[in-house]
Write a protein that holds these residues in place. Structure first.
Motif, short mmCIF file in Angstrom:
data_model
loop_
_atom_site.label_atom_id
_atom_site.label_comp_id
_atom_site.label_asym_id
_atom_site.label_seq_id
_atom_site.Cartn_x
_atom_site.Cartn_y
_atom_site.Cartn_z
N ASP A 47 0.82 -1.21 0.00
CA ASP A 47 0.00 0.00 0.00
C ASP A 47 0.85 1.26 0.00
OD1 ASP A 47 -2.22 -1.57 0.03
OD2 ASP A 47 -2.62 -1.37 2.18
N GLU A 48 2.06 1.15 0.53
CA GLU A 48 2.94 2.31 0.61
C GLU A 48 3.99 2.32 -0.51
OE1 GLU A 48 4.73 2.54 4.48
OE2 GLU A 48 2.88 1.99 5.49
N ASN A 49 4.05 1.22 -1.29
CA ASN A 49 5.08 1.08 -2.32
C ASN A 49 6.48 1.31 -1.73
OD1 ASN A 49 3.30 0.57 -4.51
ND2 ASN A 49 2.82 2.75 -4.63
N ARG A 50 6.74 0.60 -0.65
CA ARG A 50 8.00 0.83 0.06
C ARG A 50 8.44 -0.47 0.74
NH1 ARG A 50 10.82 5.34 1.48
NH2 ARG A 50 9.29 6.56 0.34
N ILE A 51 9.76 -0.68 0.73
CA ILE A 51 10.36 -1.80 1.45
C ILE A 51 11.05 -1.27 2.69
CG2 ILE A 51 12.11 -3.62 1.36
CD1 ILE A 51 11.64 -3.79 -1.65
N TYR A 52 10.74 -1.86 3.84
CA TYR A 52 11.37 -1.47 5.10
C TYR A 52 12.37 -2.53 5.52
CZ TYR A 52 7.68 2.04 5.65
OH TYR A 52 6.84 3.12 5.48
N LEU A 53 13.56 -2.08 5.90
CA LEU A 53 14.61 -3.01 6.34
C LEU A 53 15.09 -2.64 7.73
CD1 LEU A 53 16.87 -3.09 3.13
CD2 LEU A 53 14.92 -4.57 3.66
N LYS A 54 15.41 -3.66 8.52
CA LYS A 54 16.22 -3.48 9.72
C LYS A 54 17.56 -4.09 9.41
CE LYS A 54 14.66 -4.19 13.88
NZ LYS A 54 13.99 -4.79 15.07
N VAL A 55 18.64 -3.30 9.54
CA VAL A 55 19.94 -3.78 9.10
C VAL A 55 21.00 -3.55 10.17
CG1 VAL A 55 19.35 -3.30 6.69
CG2 VAL A 55 20.60 -1.58 8.01
N ASP A 56 22.01 -4.39 10.15
CA ASP A 56 23.19 -4.21 11.00
C ASP A 56 23.99 -3.03 10.46
OD1 ASP A 56 25.66 -4.33 12.26
OD2 ASP A 56 25.75 -6.51 12.26
N LYS A 57 24.25 -2.05 11.33
CA LYS A 57 24.95 -0.84 10.89
C LYS A 57 26.31 -1.14 10.29
CE LYS A 57 22.89 2.15 14.45
NZ LYS A 57 23.18 3.02 15.62
N GLN A 58 26.99 -2.17 10.81
CA GLN A 58 28.37 -2.43 10.40
C GLN A 58 28.46 -3.23 9.10
OE1 GLN A 58 30.69 -0.92 12.16
NE2 GLN A 58 29.13 -0.19 13.60
N SER A 59 27.56 -4.19 8.91
CA SER A 59 27.77 -5.14 7.80
C SER A 59 26.75 -5.03 6.67
CB SER A 59 27.73 -6.57 8.36
OG SER A 59 26.49 -6.84 8.99
N TYR A 60 25.88 -4.04 6.70
CA TYR A 60 24.82 -3.92 5.70
C TYR A 60 25.41 -3.71 4.30
CZ TYR A 60 20.92 -1.81 3.11
OH TYR A 60 19.96 -1.52 2.17
N ASP A 61 25.00 -4.59 3.38
CA ASP A 61 25.46 -4.53 1.99
C ASP A 61 24.41 -3.80 1.15
OD1 ASP A 61 26.47 -4.87 -0.52
OD2 ASP A 61 26.66 -7.06 -0.42
N GLU A 62 24.48 -2.50 1.14
CA GLU A 62 23.48 -1.67 0.45
C GLU A 62 23.52 -1.90 -1.06
OE1 GLU A 62 22.19 3.06 0.13
OE2 GLU A 62 24.04 2.46 1.15
N VAL A 63 24.71 -2.11 -1.61
CA VAL A 63 24.85 -2.28 -3.06
C VAL A 63 24.08 -3.51 -3.54
CG1 VAL A 63 26.47 -2.71 -4.93
CG2 VAL A 63 27.07 -1.08 -3.12
N SER A 64 24.24 -4.61 -2.81
CA SER A 64 23.56 -5.86 -3.21
C SER A 64 22.04 -5.71 -3.15
CB SER A 64 24.02 -7.01 -2.32
OG SER A 64 25.39 -7.27 -2.49
N VAL A 65 21.54 -5.06 -2.10
CA VAL A 65 20.09 -4.87 -1.95
C VAL A 65 19.55 -4.03 -3.10
CG1 VAL A 65 18.30 -3.81 -0.54
CG2 VAL A 65 20.09 -5.16 0.55
N ASN A 66 20.22 -2.93 -3.41
CA ASN A 66 19.75 -2.06 -4.50
C ASN A 66 19.82 -2.78 -5.85
OD1 ASN A 66 19.22 0.08 -2.79
ND2 ASN A 66 21.25 0.98 -3.04
N GLN A 67 20.84 -3.62 -6.02
CA GLN A 67 20.96 -4.36 -7.28
C GLN A 67 19.81 -5.36 -7.44
OE1 GLN A 67 23.46 -3.78 -9.64
NE2 GLN A 67 22.04 -4.99 -10.87
N LEU A 68 19.43 -6.02 -6.34
CA LEU A 68 18.31 -6.96 -6.38
C LEU A 68 17.01 -6.27 -6.79
CD1 LEU A 68 18.84 -9.18 -3.21
CD2 LEU A 68 18.67 -10.01 -5.56
N ILE A 69 16.77 -5.10 -6.21
CA ILE A 69 15.54 -4.36 -6.51
C ILE A 69 15.55 -3.86 -7.94
CG2 ILE A 69 14.22 -2.30 -5.91
CD1 ILE A 69 15.13 -2.71 -3.01
N THR A 70 16.71 -3.40 -8.40
CA THR A 70 16.83 -2.92 -9.78
C THR A 70 16.58 -4.05 -10.78
OG1 THR A 70 18.44 -1.23 -9.13
CG2 THR A 70 18.36 -1.83 -11.47
#
Length: 455
Positions: free
Chosen positions: A429-452
């Motif tokens: 309904d919000e067109n949004r993905i919510y994540l809880k992530v570890d501040k130190q080890s979060y792989d932002e690049v991989s997540v964005n690549q999956l969504i793309t």
């Protein structure tokens, strides 16, 4: 470009909303140190009614907190905030005109109906960037704490000069000042679609109430505010019986609160640095137990001062820690609901503190009031012993809009496999993905690549 500093809009939002929140809470808190003394002149007064008058706002706050947030989703944040302040002013005037304790209690209940906390926090979220939102919320939180300290000083001073009605009339004036701030300084915004990270969802309330870890925190804040509210049925009276003039009570409250902050801040810093949040959390509850038990045994003036100091070290630590833990434990995309239930529990604690504290004081005396508080704190200690805090995390929200509804579950599963992702929730309904992530080890690049790739 992203900046690690607040922009002008965010600064304006933080200052103006913090001012509105603090002004309103100042009006509510000012009654606490003086009601037990100045309320004695009202018709039909008794310790139970004193407790009801002190805590009545908590019941209506608890009942109206989440609905007012929903109304702000539909009709706009600023409108609902102004409406809440108008209701608060009306309740203040009714209580100020009252000559009997029942009417004062009704006025206090009407004050509580102007529950603006959820709308204020939602507006703050609407007009701030997500990475800067914690700073704005921190400013609002600090101003609430400051308003409590100011109220304990200002309440006795105003009551000494203008009586109990003067305190209520001042709260009405403060509400009008708050309305002026909202209309002139608070940024105007188009309300965003309801977000589970900001406002409560009716469909998720029951699940939040059944979450054992969140339930421990909700029970904790209820007990914390029950104890604090009930204490102020007894403490002002005991001060006065010791020959301490009401107009001078602030001379005790102010140093106690300031020194308690000095001792509390290092506890928070050490607990975070050494990853000992739970141990310090339990230690703070232990301070509540010890201070309440000591007050049950001895109500000499010196002992009251010492035990209030110990109590407020624990109180301030827990008041700062509890909402942070709620934020960490609440599921991704459901922080608004978790905080809504938490806030309602907090205000319900204030109501129950007034009712039960007044009843115990009237029926058994102050000694039993403190003893019952100590017993409740022991129960909380046992309950909190089972608390499990997750690793330090942050929240990330990612806009997401796709017509491909077939493999959404697969996408979320794949995101959960990425390094540092603790939890992922897709809210269609919000067109949004919510994540809880570890501040130190979060792989932002991989997540964005999956969504793309999915789009």
């Amino acid at each position: 470009m992203h900046s690690d500093k607040l922009n002008n809009l965010e600064k304006r939002t933080a200052v103006s909303l913090a001012s509105v929140f603090a002004i309103r809470m100042l009006g509510l808190f000012m009654l606490m140190p003086i009601m037990a003394i100045y309320g004695q002149s009202l018709d039909g007064v008794s310790p139970l009614w004193i407790g009801l008058a002190i805590g009545a706002y908590g019941l209506t706050q608890a009942a109206f907190q989440i609905p007012m947030g929903w109304l702000s989703d539909k009709y706009g944040r600023r409108r609902i905030i102004v409406l809440g302040l108008v209701i608060f002013a009306v309740g203040s005037v009714i209580a100020g005109l009252a000559e009997d304790i029942v009417t004062v209690t009704i006025g206090r209940a009407i004050q509580g109906m102007g529950a603006i906390a959820s709308a204020v926090l939602a507006l703050a979220a609407d007009v701030t960037r997500e990475e800067q939102r914690p700073k704005v919320m921190a400013v609002i939180g600090m101003c609430i704490g400051l308003s409590f300290s100011v109220a304990l000083v200002l309440g006795p001073m105003v009551a000494e000069s203008f009586g109990l009605s003067g305190v209520f009339y001042l709260t009405a004036i403060l509400a009008i000042v708050g309305i002026i701030i909202v209309l002139t300084l608070v940024p105007s915004s188009v309300t965003k679609a309801r977000s589970g990270e900001i406002t409560a969802s009716s469909g998720q309330i029951f699940s939040m109430m059944c979450n054992r870890q969140l339930l421990r925190l909700d029970f904790g804040v209820l007990v914390l505010h029950l104890m604090m509210t009930s204490m102020f049925i007894a403490i002002p009276v005991l001060f006065s019986k010791s020959g301490f003039a009401v107009s001078d009570h602030w001379m005790a409250y102010l140093p106690i609160l300031l020194l308690s902050f000095v001792f509390m801040v290092p506890m928070i810093i050490i607990a975070a640095k050494k990853s000992q949040e739970k141990s310090y959390f339990l230690f703070a509850i232990g301070l509540l137990v010890a201070s309440s038990f000591a007050l049950a045994l001895n109500t000499d003036f010196a002992n009251i001062i010492a035990m209030l100091f110990i109590f407020f070290i624990g109180f301030n630590f827990l008041e700062a820690s509890l909402p942070a833990h709620v934020s960490r434990i609440s599921p991704a995309g459901q922080k608004g609901t978790a905080m809504g239930v938490y806030s309602s529990s907090q205000f319900m604690g204030a109501f129950l503190g007034g009712v039960t504290g007044g009843y115990v004081a009237e029926t058994f005396g102050f000694t039993y009031l403190f003893a019952s508080n100590a017993a409740l704190a022991v129960l909380w200690f046992v309950f909190a012993s089972g608390m499990v805090l997750p690793i330090s995390s942050k929240r990330v929200s990612i806009p997401f809009d796709s017509d491909n509804k077939i493999d959404l579950e697969s996408l979320i599963e794949n995101i959960c496999q990425c390094a540092g992702v603790i939890e992922a929730t897709l809210v269609e309904d919000e067109n949004r993905i919510y994540l809880k992530v570890d501040k130190q080890s979060y792989d932002e690049v991989s997540v964005n690549q999956l969504i793309t790739n999915f789009n």
